[in-house]
Design a protein around this motif. Sequence first.
Motif, PDB file in Angstrom:
ATOM      1  N   THR A 120       0.825  -1.206   0.000  1.00  0.00           N
ATOM      2  CA  THR A 120       0.000   0.000   0.000  1.00  0.00           C
ATOM      3  C   THR A 120       0.860   1.257   0.000  1.00  0.00           C
ATOM      4  OG1 THR A 120      -1.656  -1.209   1.300  1.00  0.00           O
ATOM      5  CG2 THR A 120      -1.888   1.179   1.175  1.00  0.00           C
ATOM      6  N   VAL A 121       1.899   1.273   0.826  1.00  0.00           N
ATOM      7  CA  VAL A 121       2.778   2.441   0.886  1.00  0.00           C
ATOM      8  C   VAL A 121       3.471   2.656  -0.455  1.00  0.00           C
ATOM      9  CG1 VAL A 121       4.842   3.404   1.958  1.00  0.00           C
ATOM     10  CG2 VAL A 121       3.120   2.283   3.373  1.00  0.00           C
ATOM     11  N   MET A 122       3.921   1.576  -1.084  1.00  0.00           N
ATOM     12  CA  MET A 122       4.555   1.709  -2.398  1.00  0.00           C
ATOM     13  C   MET A 122       3.582   2.294  -3.416  1.00  0.00           C
ATOM     14  SD  MET A 122       7.117  -1.552  -2.887  1.00  0.00           S
ATOM     15  CE  MET A 122       5.906  -2.820  -2.499  1.00  0.00           C
ATOM     16  N   ASP A 123       2.330   1.858  -3.351  1.00  0.00           N
ATOM     17  CA  ASP A 123       1.311   2.392  -4.255  1.00  0.00           C
ATOM     18  C   ASP A 123       1.143   3.893  -4.048  1.00  0.00           C
ATOM     19  OD1 ASP A 123      -1.180   1.876  -6.075  1.00  0.00           O
ATOM     20  OD2 ASP A 123      -1.953   3.019  -4.360  1.00  0.00           O
ATOM     21  N   ARG A 124       1.136   4.335  -2.784  1.00  0.00           N
ATOM     22  CA  ARG A 124       0.992   5.765  -2.490  1.00  0.00           C
ATOM     23  C   ARG A 124       2.214   6.558  -2.955  1.00  0.00           C
ATOM     24  NH1 ARG A 124      -3.042   3.392  -1.397  1.00  0.00           N
ATOM     25  NH2 ARG A 124      -4.477   3.778   0.349  1.00  0.00           N
ATOM     26  N   MET A 125       3.349   5.879  -3.071  1.00  0.00           N
ATOM     27  CA  MET A 125       4.571   6.536  -3.542  1.00  0.00           C
ATOM     28  C   MET A 125       4.677   6.520  -5.063  1.00  0.00           C
ATOM     29  SD  MET A 125       7.337   5.103  -0.736  1.00  0.00           S
ATOM     30  CE  MET A 125       8.697   6.062  -1.409  1.00  0.00           C
ATOM     31  N   GLY A 126       3.696   5.902  -5.719  1.00  0.00           N
ATOM     32  CA  GLY A 126       3.708   5.847  -7.172  1.00  0.00           C
ATOM     33  C   GLY A 126       4.407   4.634  -7.740  1.00  0.00           C
ATOM     34  N   VAL A 127       4.759   3.686  -6.870  1.00  0.00           N
ATOM     35  CA  VAL A 127       5.390   2.442  -7.323  1.00  0.00           C
ATOM     36  C   VAL A 127       4.296   1.375  -7.385  1.00  0.00           C
ATOM     37  CG1 VAL A 127       7.164   0.708  -6.863  1.00  0.00           C
ATOM     38  CG2 VAL A 127       7.560   3.102  -6.231  1.00  0.00           C
ATOM     39  N   ILE A 128       3.796   1.115  -8.572  1.00  0.00           N
ATOM     40  CA  ILE A 128       2.665   0.210  -8.743  1.00  0.00           C
ATOM     41  C   ILE A 128       3.185  -1.206  -8.985  1.00  0.00           C
ATOM     42  CG2 ILE A 128       0.522  -0.204  -9.978  1.00  0.00           C
ATOM     43  CD1 ILE A 128       0.721   2.498  -8.502  1.00  0.00           C
ATOM     44  N   MET A 129       2.843  -2.110  -8.061  1.00  0.00           N
ATOM     45  CA  MET A 129       3.254  -3.507  -8.178  1.00  0.00           C
ATOM     46  C   MET A 129       2.038  -4.397  -7.949  1.00  0.00           C
ATOM     47  SD  MET A 129       6.917  -3.515  -6.154  1.00  0.00           S
ATOM     48  CE  MET A 129       7.218  -5.228  -6.631  1.00  0.00           C
ATOM     49  N   PRO A 130       1.892  -5.473  -8.722  1.00  0.00           N
ATOM     50  CA  PRO A 130       0.736  -6.362  -8.544  1.00  0.00           C
ATOM     51  C   PRO A 130       0.790  -7.145  -7.240  1.00  0.00           C
ATOM     52  CG  PRO A 130       2.261  -7.289 -10.144  1.00  0.00           C
ATOM     53  CD  PRO A 130       2.754  -5.905  -9.840  1.00  0.00           C
ATOM     54  N   GLU A 131       1.992  -7.348  -6.712  1.00  0.00           N
ATOM     55  CA  GLU A 131       2.131  -8.093  -5.466  1.00  0.00           C
ATOM     56  C   GLU A 131       3.469  -7.754  -4.831  1.00  0.00           C
ATOM     57  OE1 GLU A 131       3.385 -12.435  -6.144  1.00  0.00           O
ATOM     58  OE2 GLU A 131       2.268 -11.904  -7.979  1.00  0.00           O
ATOM     59  N   PHE A 132       3.552  -8.039  -3.535  1.00  0.00           N
ATOM     60  CA  PHE A 132       4.804  -7.847  -2.819  1.00  0.00           C
ATOM     61  C   PHE A 132       4.874  -8.897  -1.722  1.00  0.00           C
ATOM     62  CE2 PHE A 132       7.409  -6.019   0.597  1.00  0.00           C
ATOM     63  CZ  PHE A 132       8.569  -5.755  -0.111  1.00  0.00           C
ATOM     64  N   GLY A 133       5.971  -9.651  -1.698  1.00  0.00           N
ATOM     65  CA  GLY A 133       6.081 -10.716  -0.709  1.00  0.00           C
ATOM     66  C   GLY A 133       4.966 -11.729  -0.881  1.00  0.00           C
ATOM     67  N   ASN A 134       4.225 -11.968   0.193  1.00  0.00           N
ATOM     68  CA  ASN A 134       3.133 -12.941   0.140  1.00  0.00           C
ATOM     69  C   ASN A 134       1.771 -12.266   0.044  1.00  0.00           C
ATOM     70  OD1 ASN A 134       3.032 -11.847   2.682  1.00  0.00           O
ATOM     71  ND2 ASN A 134       2.741 -13.792   3.764  1.00  0.00           N
ATOM     72  N   SER A 135       1.737 -11.036  -0.456  1.00  0.00           N
ATOM     73  CA  SER A 135       0.472 -10.307  -0.525  1.00  0.00           C
ATOM     74  C   SER A 135       0.222  -9.739  -1.913  1.00  0.00           C
ATOM     75  CB  SER A 135       0.464  -9.169   0.501  1.00  0.00           C
ATOM     76  OG  SER A 135      -0.757  -8.464   0.444  1.00  0.00           O
ATOM     77  N   LYS A 136      -1.038  -9.853  -2.337  1.00  0.00           N
ATOM     78  CA  LYS A 136      -1.495  -9.233  -3.579  1.00  0.00           C
ATOM     79  C   LYS A 136      -2.577  -8.195  -3.308  1.00  0.00           C
ATOM     80  CE  LYS A 136      -0.598 -13.364  -6.394  1.00  0.00           C
ATOM     81  NZ  LYS A 136      -1.176 -14.346  -7.348  1.00  0.00           N
ATOM     82  N   VAL A 137      -2.886  -7.995  -2.030  1.00  0.00           N
ATOM     83  CA  VAL A 137      -3.977  -7.104  -1.630  1.00  0.00           C
ATOM     84  C   VAL A 137      -3.429  -5.987  -0.756  1.00  0.00           C
ATOM     85  CG1 VAL A 137      -6.205  -6.953  -0.453  1.00  0.00           C
ATOM     86  CG2 VAL A 137      -5.574  -9.051  -1.678  1.00  0.00           C
TER      87      VAL A 137
END
Length: 257
Positions: free
Chosen positions: A235-252
């Motif tokens: 979520t923090v990466m998304d707010r920083m403009g770094v759009i990723m479909p997943e990170f670690g063990n999370s896609k939500v």
Amino acid sequence: MSPVPAEMHPALAFDSLFENQGNRTHLSVLDLVTDQLKHVAGKVSHLDRARIDEYTTSVREVEQRLSRMQTQDREEQSPTQGTWQRPPAGVPSRLDEHVRLMLDIVALAFQADRTRIATLLLTNNLSGQVYPFLGLKVDHHNYSHNWDGQEFAKITRFWVEQYSSLLQKLDSMQEGDGTVLDHSCIMLANEQWTAHSAPKIPLLMAGGLNGALTTGRSLDYEHAKERRMSSLLLTVMDRMGVIMPEFGNSKVQLPEL
């Protein structure tokens, strides 16, 4: 992608930040840009000159503190340890000053926009660190077994105070229409646990990422379906403009953040 190597020594972190290497380490990094600073100062507004002065003063203060720390550590070093080298071969003996120096270097890096990503591991519950300056004689790990005791609370308070000092420093640095803190997200995680289990991890987050994060709230995810740390980071990466479909063990992403 390889991870960035960890750096425990304030002097090396400082040198890396300002590319101060080789035979230049005995100089102030400001000596290397004196002419450029004078040139720029003659072309900018009074307000911008004040900001330049504020930044260069902060840089020089950190340099002087590093110099004092190295001098004192050199005096404390046993003669059998050989010739002194810069920076110290070991971790500086004064933990509180060591931490404040590292935090100040992070603040300088953010202010100069050398980087906007920094991770600083302050301690962990398996640490053998002792805190004589807090009046505590037993190591961190032993106190952590009594995680709701006064001694562990004193250790936790010390680290939260260091976090607070970083926030205050960033909030004092003007940047655009706000401060460096306004345009950042500074997170403190505390692995408060019992019986070698960490079902709950208290987190503090400060800074609004230029309005992308809403501050001044307390959020409880204890019974939430999505409560992974990786969801928070996604979520923090998304707010920083770094759009990723997943990170670690999370896609939500973490809801309501």
